[in-house]
Design an enzyme around this catalytic site. Structure first.
Site, PDB file in Angstrom:
ATOM      1  N   THR A  63      29.518  16.196  39.926  1.00 42.20           N
ATOM      2  CA  THR A  63      30.355  17.383  40.111  1.00 42.20           C
ATOM      3  C   THR A  63      30.326  18.319  38.908  1.00 42.20           C
ATOM      4  OG1 THR A  63      32.317  16.230  39.289  1.00 42.20           O
ATOM      5  CG2 THR A  63      31.914  16.164  41.681  1.00 42.20           C
ATOM      6  N   HIS A  83      24.782   9.416  31.403  1.00 37.83           N
ATOM      7  CA  HIS A  83      24.968   9.004  32.793  1.00 37.83           C
ATOM      8  C   HIS A  83      23.626   8.902  33.506  1.00 37.83           C
ATOM      9  CE1 HIS A  83      29.436   9.351  33.674  1.00 37.83           C
ATOM     10  NE2 HIS A  83      29.352   9.685  32.392  1.00 37.83           N
TER      11      HIS A  83
END
Length: 188
Positions: free
Chosen positions: A44, A61
């Site tokens: 997001t 990530h």
């Protein structure tokens, strides 16, 4: 780490919440792997090449994800992405806090509509959904209106997703707590 293995034929909604740097994303990634389904990582975050620290967080990530995971960047239209899930997929949505921040310019009526649509997409989704969400309301009340708006919107969103999720995990102090076992569910 102890975890729950997801059966391939069942739809699951899972919420992983906790403070910054607590291990929320890593736990959610473990759950996604154990689902046994193809994973779609729903990022997001808005990319900002001028913010090197933010870029570093995103790269961390990315490096943890298995190479067979597909990543889609969805800074705003999360409901439509959830709607497209199949019963053979697992969507890992990381994170609700970033998604809320991307929509802070919406007025209350638009936000209420966006929130209601998202909750309906969650209810009607046939695939597994794993949400990562930040806990922001454990500190002082923010001094600025936009900070209070963010905290309140995220808090309500996490509560409403948590009402639909089973299990709900709290990650804190290096420990994973299954709140669905330890606590009682409140209705939003």
């Amino acid at each position: 780490m102890r975890s729950i293995v997801t059966q391939a034929a069942q739809k699951r909604v899972i919420l992983v919440t906790g403070p910054a740097r607590s291990g929320k994303s890593e736990w959610a990634e473990t759950l996604a792997i154990e689902s046994g389904k193809p994973v779609i990582y729903v990022a997001t975050a808005n990319l900002d090449p001028t913010d090197s620290e933010w870029q570093h967080r995103i790269e961390q990530h990315q490096h943890r994800r298995p190479p067979d995971w597909r990543t889609v960047e969805v800074p705003v239209d999360l409901g439509a992405t959830i709607q497209q899930a199949t019963d053979r997929s697992c969507l890992l949505i990381d994170s609700l806090g970033t998604w809320v921040a991307n929509l802070l310019e919406q007025d209350e009526a638009a936000w209420d509509k966006t929130l209601q649509e998202l909750l309906e997409y969650i209810e009607n989704c046939v695939g597994d959904l794993i949400f990562v969400a930040e806990e922001t309301g454990w500190g002082v009340v923010p001094a600025y209106p936009v900070g209070r708006l963010f905290r309140d919107r995220l808090g309500m969103l996490v509560r409403r997703v948590g009402a639909r999720a089973d299990p709900v995990y709290l990650i804190t102090g290096g420990h994973v707590l299954n709140l669905s076992i330890l606590g009682n569910r409140l209705t939003p």
